[in-house]
Every structure is written in structure tokens, then in C-alpha cells.
Design a protein around this motif. Structure first.
Motif, PDB file in Angstrom:
ATOM      1  N   SER A   1       0.727  -1.179  -0.155  1.00 11.97           N
ATOM      2  CA  SER A   1       0.027  -0.092  -0.052  1.00 11.97           C
ATOM      3  C   SER A   1       0.810   1.377   0.017  1.00 11.97           C
ATOM      4  O   SER A   1       0.285   2.326  -0.335  1.00 11.97           O
ATOM      5  N   TRP A   2       2.130   1.139   0.210  1.00 10.66           N
ATOM      6  CA  TRP A   2       2.873   2.274   0.362  1.00 10.66           C
ATOM      7  C   TRP A   2       3.200   2.907  -1.282  1.00 10.66           C
ATOM      8  O   TRP A   2       3.318   2.227  -2.025  1.00 10.66           O
ATOM      9  N   GLN A   3       3.349   4.252  -1.419  1.00  9.86           N
ATOM     10  CA  GLN A   3       3.542   4.961  -2.488  1.00  9.86           C
ATOM     11  C   GLN A   3       4.936   5.560  -2.562  1.00  9.86           C
ATOM     12  O   GLN A   3       5.351   6.229  -1.745  1.00  9.86           O
ATOM     13  N   LEU A   4       5.523   4.970  -3.668  1.00  5.46           N
ATOM     14  CA  LEU A   4       6.887   5.778  -3.739  1.00  5.46           C
ATOM     15  C   LEU A   4       6.845   7.268  -4.050  1.00  5.46           C
ATOM     16  O   LEU A   4       6.181   7.604  -4.807  1.00  5.46           O
ATOM     17  N   GLY A   5       7.703   7.874  -3.265  1.00  3.93           N
ATOM     18  CA  GLY A   5       7.821   9.199  -3.305  1.00  3.93           C
ATOM     19  C   GLY A   5       6.738   9.718  -2.197  1.00  3.93           C
ATOM     20  O   GLY A   5       6.888  11.069  -2.044  1.00  3.93           O
ATOM     21  N   GLN A   6       5.979   9.017  -1.471  1.00  2.00           N
ATOM     22  CA  GLN A   6       5.177   9.496  -0.440  1.00  2.00           C
ATOM     23  C   GLN A   6       5.448   8.998   0.837  1.00  2.00           C
ATOM     24  O   GLN A   6       5.795   9.590   1.724  1.00  2.00           O
ATOM     25  N   ASP A   7       5.319   7.508   0.909  1.00  4.53           N
ATOM     26  CA  ASP A   7       5.576   6.861   2.069  1.00  4.53           C
ATOM     27  C   ASP A   7       7.324   6.519   2.100  1.00  4.53           C
ATOM     28  O   ASP A   7       7.722   6.229   3.078  1.00  4.53           O
ATOM     29  N   TYR A   8       7.786   6.524   0.958  1.00  2.00           N
ATOM     30  CA  TYR A   8       9.399   6.076   1.064  1.00  2.00           C
ATOM     31  C   TYR A   8       9.790   6.434  -0.408  1.00  2.00           C
ATOM     32  O   TYR A   8       9.147   6.886  -1.129  1.00  2.00           O
ATOM     33  N   SER A   9      11.209   6.644  -0.375  1.00  7.87           N
ATOM     34  CA  SER A   9      11.819   7.381  -1.247  1.00  7.87           C
ATOM     35  C   SER A   9      13.236   6.516  -1.514  1.00  7.87           C
ATOM     36  O   SER A   9      13.722   5.935  -1.086  1.00  7.87           O
ATOM     37  N   MET A  10      13.520   6.686  -2.792  1.00  9.62           N
ATOM     38  CA  MET A  10      14.896   5.864  -3.332  1.00  9.62           C
ATOM     39  C   MET A  10      16.072   6.801  -3.365  1.00  9.62           C
ATOM     40  O   MET A  10      16.225   7.926  -3.479  1.00  9.62           O
ATOM     41  N   VAL A  11      17.264   6.434  -2.624  1.00  9.07           N
ATOM     42  CA  VAL A  11      18.359   7.291  -2.043  1.00  9.07           C
ATOM     43  C   VAL A  11      19.477   6.869  -3.126  1.00  9.07           C
ATOM     44  O   VAL A  11      20.476   7.732  -3.069  1.00  9.07           O
ATOM     45  N   GLU A  12      19.418   5.970  -3.838  1.00  9.92           N
ATOM     46  CA  GLU A  12      20.346   5.635  -4.797  1.00  9.92           C
ATOM     47  C   GLU A  12      19.832   5.349  -6.178  1.00  9.92           C
ATOM     48  O   GLU A  12      18.870   4.580  -6.350  1.00  9.92           O
ATOM     49  N   SER A  13      20.528   5.246  -7.301  1.00  7.86           N
ATOM     50  CA  SER A  13      20.151   4.952  -8.546  1.00  7.86           C
ATOM     51  C   SER A  13      20.144   3.566  -8.716  1.00  7.86           C
ATOM     52  O   SER A  13      20.673   2.891  -8.231  1.00  7.86           O
ATOM     53  N   PRO A  14      18.963   2.924  -9.346  1.00  8.26           N
ATOM     54  CA  PRO A  14      18.765   1.450  -9.390  1.00  8.26           C
ATOM     55  C   PRO A  14      20.247   0.828  -9.959  1.00  8.26           C
ATOM     56  O   PRO A  14      20.835   1.457 -10.868  1.00  8.26           O
ATOM     57  N   LEU A  15      20.859  -0.424  -9.413  1.00  9.78           N
ATOM     58  CA  LEU A  15      21.881  -0.928 -10.031  1.00  9.78           C
ATOM     59  C   LEU A  15      21.457  -2.423 -10.507  1.00  9.78           C
ATOM     60  O   LEU A  15      21.170  -3.063  -9.829  1.00  9.78           O
ATOM     61  N   THR A  16      21.720  -2.452 -11.891  1.00  8.56           N
ATOM     62  CA  THR A  16      21.488  -3.758 -12.472  1.00  8.56           C
ATOM     63  C   THR A  16      22.520  -4.658 -12.528  1.00  8.56           C
ATOM     64  O   THR A  16      23.817  -4.316 -12.762  1.00  8.56           O
TER      65      THR A  16
END
Length: 641
Positions: A535-550
Motif C-alpha cells: 500500500s506504500w506509495q513511492l515518493g510519498q511513504d518512502y523514497s529511493m536514495v540511490e540510482s537502481p543498479l542492475t
């Protein structure tokens, strides 16, 4: 499929200018290369100060191919275009060549570079790489590939000999020195001329220190064919790119290539599996951390005993006198396994020491001599053959009866003066006599199980499964100091994953283990954990702090993140699906099958993470120095009944 070749660095112990004088003698034709029929200069340009010389040639080759194939192809000769850029100022020669004949069916591209040795200005380095891509050839693609690789391997092997031949020829003529280019006032470059700087051939830089030297390979790794050298260098380069500099030793890499008949893909797969297992169980620290219990010192009937005629460390294992069942009852399987692994590690260390002492490669491998075998030899081979490959099977030497010192026996491998006394020799051997382990030393099943669990869980690494739609997530401890450092070290054991780091002010939900009922997948051992609520929304409940790494299968990744805010930080490994094929390109059958295979299996990662204070930060995730895990002979006096 594109075939690639990469040479080691070959060193001429002559100045660059003298090597260039020898190189020019190869043209317009060379009697040392029968297939090289002729060459014609297409274009030639020089800079006004003579520092740069570019020349393009069209070379005529008589390929050694079946007459039928030549008739079908409709040609007697094959033509190549070669572009040379000589930079006398920088003391480099870059060579690029490609095939002109059948260029719409076969693409051959080669790059070579002569340059000054980075540590000795009086020496010259040579390096080359090539690729072969056969798109179609009248149904003879496999035949053409074999012919091309054979011709190329022969020319590589001959290349250094040819330069050495012309260097000797120059010496016989009295030419032992060619002056270096020196600058003089030069007029402006004319339109269409060549500037002093290097051209497109400068894709190959000067030789870096971490590249393999051909002389080093021959001295420390053994006599390899050009294509075997190429496999070693390419696998080594791949490990340097994916394992961030902490790569195995060259002998270790070569061992896996030999075990897979130099099949690069198979060797890479098994090597990565081995490195991951060693890392997880910290095998590289065994010699420093493992202490054998007294019961092993008393009843394990094995020990080191000199070396064989080739310098390989000799380990004697008297299995016939060992109470293996008693040792397991007294110690447990895990302790016994660690003891055997420590012997293997010690064997490698001794191999490396002997390589330096003898001045030649001491290659580790297992040689089993089963002496006094009462059962027929054929029965033993029939028993063990299903469990070992052909290459390993050839290393077994089995003797029946008592004539193991005669022709074809131990004396072919071991000097008479070091044959142990219990095998009829005069050398006193300190290998324990063995015997039955007293039952008073036996431990209860519960005690053994607890010990095994303790040893297995001593590793600081954890394993996890990653499924499509079910990432694996790990929460760092609650961050109070905004300048804390989160460190990680993980290996991608299977499949491809995307690694993310998230921050949230909200506490993650309690771990949800393997909620994959909809997918019909069950994660064994509860090693798939999800913390971020759907139910969490990215940018609202949590945020990304590093660019995704493949991260691809087999890669080893280390890194750190300096936190900016207090709160909860979550490390996530997510299933990475293969991208859909471009609409303009029809997918190959192999690509489709590979996609289906990857998408139907889980991914696996092995990871370690730690949170450090900024003032204490030193990257402490354990780097390892892998080594070969076998390097000794076994001499067993086991009686098979």
C-alpha cells in the motif's frame, strides 16, 4: 555467434625503433608466411615532421581450405585491408585489419598494437585482439569457423618468431640500433595531410601493468596454445570488471578452464559458483582460523611428505587404516570437511612456493595411486567412473598386488629415497598410524548436530531467493546519526537482479516471508523477506536514495551509502526480467529459450551488510583472496572388498 580472441602481452627485448625496422621487412611479402601471397599499398600519408606515418595495404592470402569449399565459394584467394598508424613521437604502431572478401557473409576484425614497455624503454610490447562473426557461408559455417580459427592460431604462434627472425637478420647485417625520432620545426599540416596526433588506431592504449605477459604465462602457468591464452585473458578481464579487483589468482582461473576444456562459458559458471561457496564459508581464512582437534591429529591418517619428481607437493593418505566412521562420530561431518579443506589450501600454498623454488609452473591436481587393491582394478574404475569426468579419470593410477615400486609404479613419480617405510622404502614417514577411534570420544547426535550448525552459521553472509514480483528486502538498523554509513557486499549467484536502497520515516511492516501463493512458488528455508507494504506509495511513504543498479549473474558488488536523514533504510534485491527483443530484430531461437529459462527460475543472492558510524568508517566487508583448493597427490593403501 561471435568468436573473440585476446592475446597476452608479448615482449621483445629490443627497442621500439628496431622492432619497427624488423616489422617493415614483412612487406610486400614474407617467405616465412606461405599463405601471405602479396600486398599492395592503397594509400600512404606522412606528417610534415615525419612523426606520423599512415599506410593502407590490400593483402592477398591463400587460405588453406578444402578445394571443394574454394570451388563453392568461387575464389582462390582472400583479400584483407590493413591500416597501420605509426606514431614515432609516442612510439606506437596501431594496426587495424578487416576482410574484404565475403564481407557480407563473414566479418573478421583485428586490432594490434606495438608500444614501449611501461617499465623498460628499451623493450617493446605487442598485443592483439580479433573477432570472427560468420553470418552465412553456403551452409559451411561450422567448417569455415574451424578453418579460420586454426589459421589464426597458427599465425599468432608464428608472429613473434617472424619478428625475431628479422631482428636477427638486421643484427647479422650490422644494424643493432635505429635512432629515435626527434622533433624538428614542422610546417602547418596541409589539407588532406596527417596531424601528429594518433588516429583511430589508438583504441589500444599502452600496456597497463595488470595485463598478462606471455613470458609470465609460460614460466608460471605452463605452455598454452594461443586460443587457451585468449580464454584465460578474457575470463580474467571479465572477473576484473565484475568482481571489482578482488579476483582469483591466475592458476585458479586456469584450473577451471582446463576442467571445462577451455569452454569459456562453462568455466565462468563453475568458477563463480566456487568463488561464491568459498566466500560464503570463508574458506580463504581456514589456514589462519582452523585448528585441528586432537582427535584428528591422533587418528587422521594423512600428512605431507616431500614432493614428487615434478615438484608437486606429496600428500599421503592411508585410508585403509583410517576409522572414518569413528572420526565422524567423534567430530561431526562439518569439522571433518573443514580439516580436508584446510589440507587442500595448504597444498595450494605449497604449490606456489615450489613454483618459485623450481622456476617452472607447479600445477596442482589430484593424482590417486590406490595401492594393494584386492578387488580387480576394473571394478574400482566401474565404481568411480560415473562420478568423475574424463580429464580427472586419466589422473588415477591404480596398482594391484605388491609391485608398486617396479616399472610404471611409484619410482616413475617419486625418488627412491623418499618412499615411505610402510610402502617398502627407507624414509621414515610421520603420518599417524590411525586405528579405531575410542568410543569414549564419541559425541551424542545432539552434540554433533549443534556443532555442525554452529560451524555452518559462523559465516557472516546470508543467502536469499528473489522471485518475480517478490523482491528480497533487508532493513538496516534504525539510523539516528544522519551521517552513518551503510555498507554492502553481495554476490549474484543466479539470475539477474536490480539493487535498490530506499528511505522511509515510517517503520516497515514486520517481515513477510515468501507471500507467493499466487505464483505457486514456495521459498525453502524462509529466505525471501519483504518489508515494504504494497500500500506504500513511492515518493510519498518512502523514497529511493540511490540510482537502481542492475547486476548480472556472477557479479560481485561492494559499495556504501552515507545517510542524509534519520529513519529506516531498506536494501532491496529485485528480479530483473530480460528486455523484450527490439521489433526490428527477429529474436534467435537461443535468445527466446534463454529468456524463457531465466523468467521461469528464481534469482539467488548472497549478501552481507553493516552500518558504521561516519567517524569509524573503513570499508570492512571482508574482501577475500581466492586460491586454488587442491594441489596434492593422494597415495591410498585402501583395500576394497
Amino acid at each position: 555467434m561471435v568468436q573473440k580472441y585476446q592475446s597476452p602481452v608479448r615482449v621483445y627485448k629490443h627497442p621500439f625503433e628496431l622492432v619497427m625496422a624488423a616489422y617493415e621487412r614483412r612487406f610486400p611479402t614474407c617467405h616465412l608466411i606461405p599463405m601471405f601471397v602479396a600486398s599492395d599499398v592503397i594509400s600512404e600519408e606522412k606528417s610534415d615532421d615525419d612523426s606520423t606515418h599512415r599506410i593502407e595495404r590490400r593483402c592477398k592470402l591463400d587460405i588453406d581450405a578444402p578445394r571443394l569449399l574454394k570451388r563453392i565459394a568461387g575464389v582462390d584467394y582472400v583479400y584483407f585491408v590493413q591500416k597501420n598508424t605509426l606514431n614515432r613521437r609516442e612510439r606506437t604502431l596501431h594496426i587495424e585489419s578487416h576482410n574484404e572478401t565475403f564481407s557480407n557473409r563473414v566479418i573478421i576484425h583485428e586490432q594490434c598494437c606495438y608500444s614501449v614497455h611501461p617499465e623498460n624503454e628499451g623493450w617493446t610490447c605487442f598485443e592483439q585482439s580479433a573477432s570472427l562473426d560468420i553470418k552465412s557461408f553456403f551452409g559451411f559455417e561450422s567448417t569455415v569457423e574451424k578453418i579460420a580459427m586454426k589459421q589464426y592460431a597458427n599465425s599468432i604462434k608464428k608472429g613473434k618468431e617472424i619478428i625475431e627472425y628479422y631482428l636477427h637478420e638486421l643484427e647479422d647485417e650490422g644494424t643493432t640500433h635505429v635512432p629515435r625520432w626527434s622533433p624538428r620545426p614542422a610546417s602547418p599540416v596541409k589539407p588532406g595531410g596527417v596531424s601528429p596526433v594518433g588516429g583511430p588506431g589508438e583504441a589500444l592504449p599502452a600496456t597497463p601493468d595488470d595485463k598478462l605477459d606471455a613470458d609470465y604465462i609460460n614460466r608460471y602457468l605452463g605452455d598454452l596454445t594461443p586460443l587457451q591464452e585468449s580464454c584465460l585473458i578474457r575470463l580474467r578481464s571479465w572477473l576484473q570488471e565484475t568482481h571489482k579487483g578482488k579476483i582469483p589468482k591466475d592458476q585458479h582461473i586456469l584450473r577451471f578452464l582446463r576442467a571445462r576444456d577451455f569452454n569459456l562459458d562453462k568455466a565462468r559458471e563453475t568458477l563463480c559458483q566456487s568463488l561464491t561457496w568459498r566466500k560464503q564459508h570463508q574458506v580463504d581464512y581456514l589456514l589462519d582460523t582452523w585448528t585441528s582437534p586432537q582427535v584428528l591429529l591422533d587418528y587422521y591418517t594423512g600428512g605431507w611428505h616431500h614432493h614428487d619428481r615434478d615438484g608437486r607437493p606429496l600428500y599421503i593418505l592411508r585410508l585403509g587404516q583410517m576409522d572414518t566412521k569413528g572420526l565422524v562420530r567423534a567430530l561431526g561431518e562439518e569439522s571433518l570437511l573443514r580439516h580436508v579443506l584446510s589440507i587442500n589450501e595448504e597444498g595450494l600454498r605449497r604449490c606456489e612456493e615450489n613454483t618459485k623454488v623450481f622456476g617452472r609452473p607447479i600445477r596442482p591436481f589430484i593424482l590417486c595411486n590406490l595401492i594393494r587393491v584386492s578387488a580387480p582394478k576394473v571394478n574400482f574404475l566401474k565404481f568411480v567412473s560415473p562420478f568423475i569426468d574424463e580429464n580427472t579419470r586419466k589422473k588415477f593410477l591404480i596398482y594391484a598386488g605388491n609391485d608398486y615400486q617396479g616399472p610404471g609404479g611409484l619410482l616413475d613419480y617419486i625418488d627412491r629415497e623418499i618412499i615411505p617405510d610402510f610402502l617398502g622404502g627407507e624414509c621414515m614417514c610421520e603420518v599417524p598410524e590411525g586405528g579405531l577411534v575410542p568410543k569414549s570420544l564419541y559425541r551424542t547426535p545432539e552434540e554433533l548436530e549443534n556443532d555442525d550448525i554452529r560451524l555452518w552459521t559462523e559465516t557472516i553472509y546470508q543467502s536469499a531467493s528473489v522471485f518475480k514480483g517478490a523482491p528480497h528486502e533487508v532493513r538496516a538498523t534504525y539510523i539516528i546519526d544522519a551521517s552513518s554509513v551503510i555498507t554492502w557486499d553481495f554476490d549474484v549467484c543466479k539470475g539477474d537482479v536490480i539493487f535498490n536502497i530506499y528511505h522511509s520515516k515510517r517503520a516497515p511492516a514486520p517481515p513477510k516471508k515468501d507471500p507467493l501463493g499466487a505464483h505457486g512458488i514456495t521459498s525453502p528455508g524462509g529466505n525471501n523477506v519483504q518489508l515494504i507494504d504494497k500500500s506504500w506509495q513511492l515518493g510519498q511513504d518512502y523514497s529511493m536514495v540511490e540510482s537502481p543498479l542492475t547486476c548480472k549473474e556472477g557479479e560481485s558488488v561492494q559499495g556504501s551509502h552515507v545517510t542524509r536523514w534519520p529513519g529506516f533504510y531498506i536494501l532491496q534485491w529485485k528480479f530483473h526480467s530480460m528486455p523484450a527483443c527490439a521489433a526490428t530484430n527477429l529474436p534467435r531461437v537461443d535468445d527466446v529459450l534463454a529468456t524463457l529459462q531465466v523468467s521461469s527460475h528464481k534469482c539467488k543472492v548472497m549478501y552481507y551488510t553493516e552500518v558504521l558510524g561516519s567517524e569509524d568508517f573503513r570499508y570492512t566487508a571482508p574482501f577475500y583472496t581466492p586460491v586454488i583448493h587442491t594441489g596434492y597427490h593422494e597415495i591410498s593403501t585402501v583395500a576394497l572388498r
